[in-house]
Write a protein that holds these residues in place. Structure first.
Motif, PDB file in Angstrom:
ATOM      1  N   PHE A   2       0.842  -1.190   0.000  1.00  0.00           N
ATOM      2  CA  PHE A   2       0.000   0.000   0.000  1.00  0.00           C
ATOM      3  C   PHE A   2       0.878   1.240   0.000  1.00  0.00           C
ATOM      4  CE2 PHE A   2      -2.781  -3.269   1.432  1.00  0.00           C
ATOM      5  CZ  PHE A   2      -4.073  -2.860   1.141  1.00  0.00           C
ATOM      6  N   GLU A   5      -1.765   7.904   0.025  1.00  0.00           N
ATOM      7  CA  GLU A   5      -2.435   8.747  -0.949  1.00  0.00           C
ATOM      8  C   GLU A   5      -2.699  10.129  -0.358  1.00  0.00           C
ATOM      9  OE1 GLU A   5      -2.879   8.027  -3.963  1.00  0.00           O
ATOM     10  OE2 GLU A   5      -2.880   5.855  -4.151  1.00  0.00           O
ATOM     11  N   CYS A 270     -11.787   1.282   3.042  1.00  0.00           N
ATOM     12  CA  CYS A 270     -12.619   2.221   2.287  1.00  0.00           C
ATOM     13  C   CYS A 270     -13.397   1.540   1.171  1.00  0.00           C
ATOM     14  CB  CYS A 270     -11.763   3.342   1.703  1.00  0.00           C
ATOM     15  SG  CYS A 270     -10.966   4.367   2.958  1.00  0.00           S
ATOM     16  N   ASN A 275      -8.909  -2.917  -0.756  1.00  0.00           N
ATOM     17  CA  ASN A 275      -7.811  -2.365  -1.546  1.00  0.00           C
ATOM     18  C   ASN A 275      -7.401  -0.966  -1.109  1.00  0.00           C
ATOM     19  OD1 ASN A 275      -7.452  -4.596  -3.267  1.00  0.00           O
ATOM     20  ND2 ASN A 275      -9.163  -3.940  -4.536  1.00  0.00           N
ATOM     21  N   SER A 276      -8.105  -0.396  -0.161  1.00  0.00           N
ATOM     22  CA  SER A 276      -7.737   0.915   0.365  1.00  0.00           C
ATOM     23  C   SER A 276      -8.229   1.020   1.803  1.00  0.00           C
ATOM     24  CB  SER A 276      -8.335   2.049  -0.488  1.00  0.00           C
ATOM     25  OG  SER A 276      -9.750   1.977  -0.498  1.00  0.00           O
ATOM     26  N   ARG A 289      -5.063   8.402   3.985  1.00  0.00           N
ATOM     27  CA  ARG A 289      -5.585   7.352   3.094  1.00  0.00           C
ATOM     28  C   ARG A 289      -4.437   6.568   2.485  1.00  0.00           C
ATOM     29  NH1 ARG A 289      -6.852   9.607  -1.108  1.00  0.00           N
ATOM     30  NH2 ARG A 289      -8.221   8.046  -1.989  1.00  0.00           N
ATOM     31  N   SER A 291      -3.745   3.207  -0.410  1.00  0.00           N
ATOM     32  CA  SER A 291      -4.339   2.327  -1.405  1.00  0.00           C
ATOM     33  C   SER A 291      -3.281   1.357  -1.905  1.00  0.00           C
ATOM     34  CB  SER A 291      -4.921   3.130  -2.578  1.00  0.00           C
ATOM     35  OG  SER A 291      -3.902   3.854  -3.247  1.00  0.00           O
ATOM     36  N   SER A 292      -3.747   0.220  -2.400  1.00  0.00           N
ATOM     37  CA  SER A 292      -2.824  -0.813  -2.868  1.00  0.00           C
ATOM     38  C   SER A 292      -2.140  -0.375  -4.151  1.00  0.00           C
ATOM     39  CB  SER A 292      -3.574  -2.127  -3.086  1.00  0.00           C
ATOM     40  OG  SER A 292      -4.594  -1.955  -4.035  1.00  0.00           O
TER      41      SER A 292
END
Length: 293
Positions: A2, A5, A270, A275-276, A289, A291-292
């Motif tokens: 991850f 972000e 999320c 994935n997030s 945040r 994310s992958s």
């Protein structure tokens, strides 16, 4: 893996409460809602998928009787089969809003008549099951509200007794597969995560997940991913699987993320595929945040 972000700014930091983050994904509108508790108010934010903040507002607890503003204990979106409600709990009562937080549809005041002078009256622990919303209380009772398909005609249908200690969190399994194959995850002050069989209460797995107390857990039930966040500043993601021969639960560590110099308060996936995810922290004026890749 991850990656970090774009963060979403807050007007104030998150209060030092466990599971102090609620997330509602609205794929049809290409939006994600975030809710964070900060003292007597709850901050509600909407953001685009790339993290661009679109709107932010504050909700305050209904005061009821008392001379000081009540502190909010939890904010949570309840997804029912026919509608989504935002539920806010405090030391005075329970408030229910339409999902955007603009229209209050129900207010339930807590009865403190049988509380001793040394007991703190509060509601906390919110979960949806079918057309009901369940809320835990300081007395150990669970309040069960019957929710209509639309409108404000919400009814307190029953109070479930049986717990001798205050309730601070609730998990429900409204249908087969809502929890990961009937497994309940519990986090403890010693940093361990335990995985239990929901129907029997049998302990399957004990994970030495964190060096300090666990402050948040979340489960992406579609894929069997478990997220844990601790006061050691780490967030970990675990992949759960069941051995087809023995039926035992197996756990694989997928990712660890350090949010330096931050007392984490909340962490949630999320999206349903895991994935997030996002985290909040005490004295951290943003939602971070990830994310992958």
């Amino acid at each position: 893996m991850f990656r970090w972000e774009r963060s979403i700014p807050l007007r104030g930091s998150a209060a030092a409460l466990c599971n102090n983050l609620s997330v509602l994904q609205l794929p049809a509108r290409n939006l994600t809602y975030f809710g964070v508790v900060h003292g007597p108010s709850a901050q509600l934010l909407s953001a685009a998928p790339e993290g661009v903040p679109l709107a932010q507002r504050q909700l305050h607890a209904k005061e009821g009787a008392g001379v000081s503003p009540p502190l909010i204990t939890q904010v949570h979106w309840c997804v029912l089969p026919f509608r989504v409600l935002l539920v806010l709990t405090s030391h005075r009562g329970i408030q229910m809003y339409e999902s955007n937080g603009y229209t209050m549809v129900y207010w339930h005041a807590l009865d403190s008549g049988d509380a001793s002078p040394v007991q703190a009256v509060f509601a906390r622990g919110i979960a949806a099951s079918g057309h009901f919303i369940c809320v835990g209380t300081w007395s150990g009772r669970v309040l069960v509200f019957d929710i209509p398909a639309k409108g404000p005609n919400i009814v307190l249908s029953e109070e479930l007794a049986g717990h001798q200690m205050p309730i601070t969190d609730i998990a429900t399994e409204p249908a087969q597969g809502q929890l990961w194959q009937g497994i309940i995850a519990a986090g403890y002050g010693n940093g361990q995560v335990h995985l239990y069989e929901a129907t029997t209460g049998n302990l399957h797995v004990q994970i030495n997940a964190h060096a300090r107390a666990i402050c948040a857990l979340d489960l992406a039930s579609e894929v069997g991913k478990l997220l844990s966040a601790g006061e050691d500043t780490f967030v970990h993601i675990w992949k759960l699987s069941r051995n087809p021969e023995s039926g035992y639960i197996e756990v694989e560590h997928c990712h660890g993320e350090c949010v330096s110099d931050t007392q984490l308060c909340g962490a949630r996936f999320c999206d349903s595929s895991g994935n997030s995810f996002a985290v909040t922290g005490y004295d951290l004026a943003e939602i971070r945040r990830f994310s992958s890749v």
